[in-house]
Design a protein around this motif. Structure first.
Motif, short mmCIF file in Angstrom:
data_model
loop_
_atom_site.label_atom_id
_atom_site.label_comp_id
_atom_site.label_asym_id
_atom_site.label_seq_id
_atom_site.Cartn_x
_atom_site.Cartn_y
_atom_site.Cartn_z
N THR A 1 45.82 34.91 38.06
CA THR A 1 44.76 35.90 38.27
C THR A 1 43.54 35.62 37.39
O THR A 1 42.90 36.51 36.88
N ASP B 1 39.94 44.70 43.65
CA ASP B 1 39.64 45.61 42.54
C ASP B 1 38.46 45.13 41.70
O ASP B 1 37.75 45.93 41.10
N GLU B 2 38.25 43.82 41.66
CA GLU B 2 37.15 43.27 40.85
C GLU B 2 35.93 42.88 41.69
O GLU B 2 34.89 42.58 41.13
N ASN B 3 36.07 42.87 43.01
CA ASN B 3 35.04 42.27 43.84
C ASN B 3 34.73 43.08 45.10
O ASN B 3 34.13 42.57 46.03
N VAL C 1 35.95 36.06 42.64
CA VAL C 1 36.93 36.67 41.74
C VAL C 1 37.86 37.65 42.44
O VAL C 1 38.77 38.18 41.83
N GLY C 2 37.66 37.92 43.69
CA GLY C 2 38.53 38.80 44.46
C GLY C 2 38.27 38.59 45.92
O GLY C 2 37.12 38.42 46.32
N LYS D 1 32.19 47.81 44.04
CA LYS D 1 31.91 47.63 42.62
C LYS D 1 30.40 47.54 42.38
O LYS D 1 29.96 47.41 41.23
N SER E 1 35.67 42.44 50.35
CA SER E 1 35.19 41.87 49.09
C SER E 1 33.97 41.02 49.41
O SER E 1 33.64 40.80 50.58
N THR F 1 47.66 44.38 43.86
CA THR F 1 47.01 45.31 42.94
C THR F 1 47.63 46.71 42.92
O THR F 1 47.10 47.61 42.27
#
Length: 347
Positions: free
Chosen positions: A63, A123-125, A146-147, A187, A196, A242
């Motif tokens: 990850t 979750d990040e992207n 990143v995602g 995000k 994403s 996730t």
């Protein structure tokens, strides 16, 4: 509907195409001539001569992002195929999601089978279509993925090129439905994500099949099968990667997080409560159900359906606004609930 995971590989389809795990990639090998529609930077678009397609874990199961093998994504994808010893006629996707969290969903009707092979993590992207951009491509050099939600969609039937493109449209809508039902945030903005920023898809059909279809829209049975497999595949893969789930949504911090509610913000209003106590409190039914309604009201305002005045008037039925801003009013409501709970304990 059948479900498979990484431990079930290899999976062989009715036309002898095979899904297997090879090092850090999910590989779909073709048993014959296949028509492919790929969003990949390498051998993307409609292709008729590919031998295989893949989905590669850039993080190597950690990850974290690994460096590209070439300056451009197209060059990187080409090199990945070379390193893996694949035929040059390949196309692939890459992600930071782990292959062990793969989800394969298959639905069959009569002699036709549709199979969604999904890895997912946003979750990040997470992003919503129309959000402000994160980078501008220059000379083929891109930002860091990143995602990603990556989808390999396999048909054991023959689809026209137009139908294959239509299948991509239906699959994309199904992906957005899955994210909406899980209330996963962008995000970049305060909206619900639609995917994403680096999602990819590869669709494969079998031109040698006697089953020929020209419609993959939502009114068709094939469109229904696409929608169901992708919807369930994306949800399953997001949970595995996730822990995204309907149960996880039942949390005021998650429901209103995209509007600024966070644990640090709450601590200023509940200094006597620990982080663990606040997290539990935000998951209480009376709290998260009100948060869900309030989040919907704020969405309606952002979409231009409600005016700000109408939002405040409607919210007043849940809790007193009294000149407070949206988050302050909701936190005041939370404090009232907390006070009543403590009062009952003392009685």
């Amino acid at each position: 509907m059948k479900k498979f995971h990484c431990q079930d590989l290899p999976v062989i389809f009715s036309n002898a195409d095979k899904v297997l795990l090879k090092d850090h990639m999910i590989l779909l090998n073709f048993a014959g001539h296949r028509r492919v529609l790929s969003t990949s930077a390498w051998n993307g678009g409609i292709q008729e001569d590919l031998k295989c397609v893949f989905n590669y874990d850039l993080s190597h199961n950690k990850t974290v992002f690994c460096e590209l093998l070439e300056p451009t994504l197209a060059g990187h994808m080409r090199r990945l195929g070379e390193v893996a010893g694949l035929p040059s006629q390949n196309s692939g996707l890459c992600t930071a999601a782990q292959m062990k969290n793969l989800s394969i969903i298959q639905e069959c009707w009569e002699d036709i089978c549709v199979t969604a092979i999904v890895t997912a993590g946003i979750d990040e992207n997470g992003g919503r279509a129309g959000d402000p951009a994160s980078w501008q491509e220059k000379n083929g050099e891109l930002g860091v993925p990143v995602g990603t939600i990556n989808l390999l969609l396999h048909f054991n039937c023959n689809l026209s090129p137009g139908a294959l493109a239509g299948a991509l449209l239906t699959a994309t809508e199904a992906k957005a439905v899955a994210i909406q039902e899980l209330q996963l945030p962008s995000k970049v903005s305060c909206g619900i994500a639609t995917g994403s920023g680096t999602d990819g898809a590869i669709l494969v059909c079998d031109p040698t099949s006697t089953e020929y279809r020209t419609d993959c829209g939502k009114h068709s049975k094939l469109g229904e099968m696409i929608g169901q497999t992708v919807l369930h595949g994306v949800k399953d893969a997001l949970f595995l990667q996730t822990e995204a789930s309907v149960k996880r949504v039942r949390d005021a911090l998650r429901l209103l997080g995209r509007f600024g509610l966070c644990e640090e913000y709450l601590k200023a209003y509940f200094p006597e409560s620990s982080s663990e106590e606040l997290q539990v409190f935000c998951k209480e039914e009376e709290i998260w159900t009100s948060a869900a309604i309030y989040a919907n009201l704020l969405d309606l305002e952002n979409w231009g359906i409600f005016t700000h005045k109408q939002v405040r008037k409607t919210a007043e039925k849940l809790f007193s606004m009294r000149g407070k801003n949206e988050l302050e009013a909701f936190i005041s409501y939370m404090k009232k609930i907390k006070y009543n709970q403590e009062r009952k304990k003392m009685e």
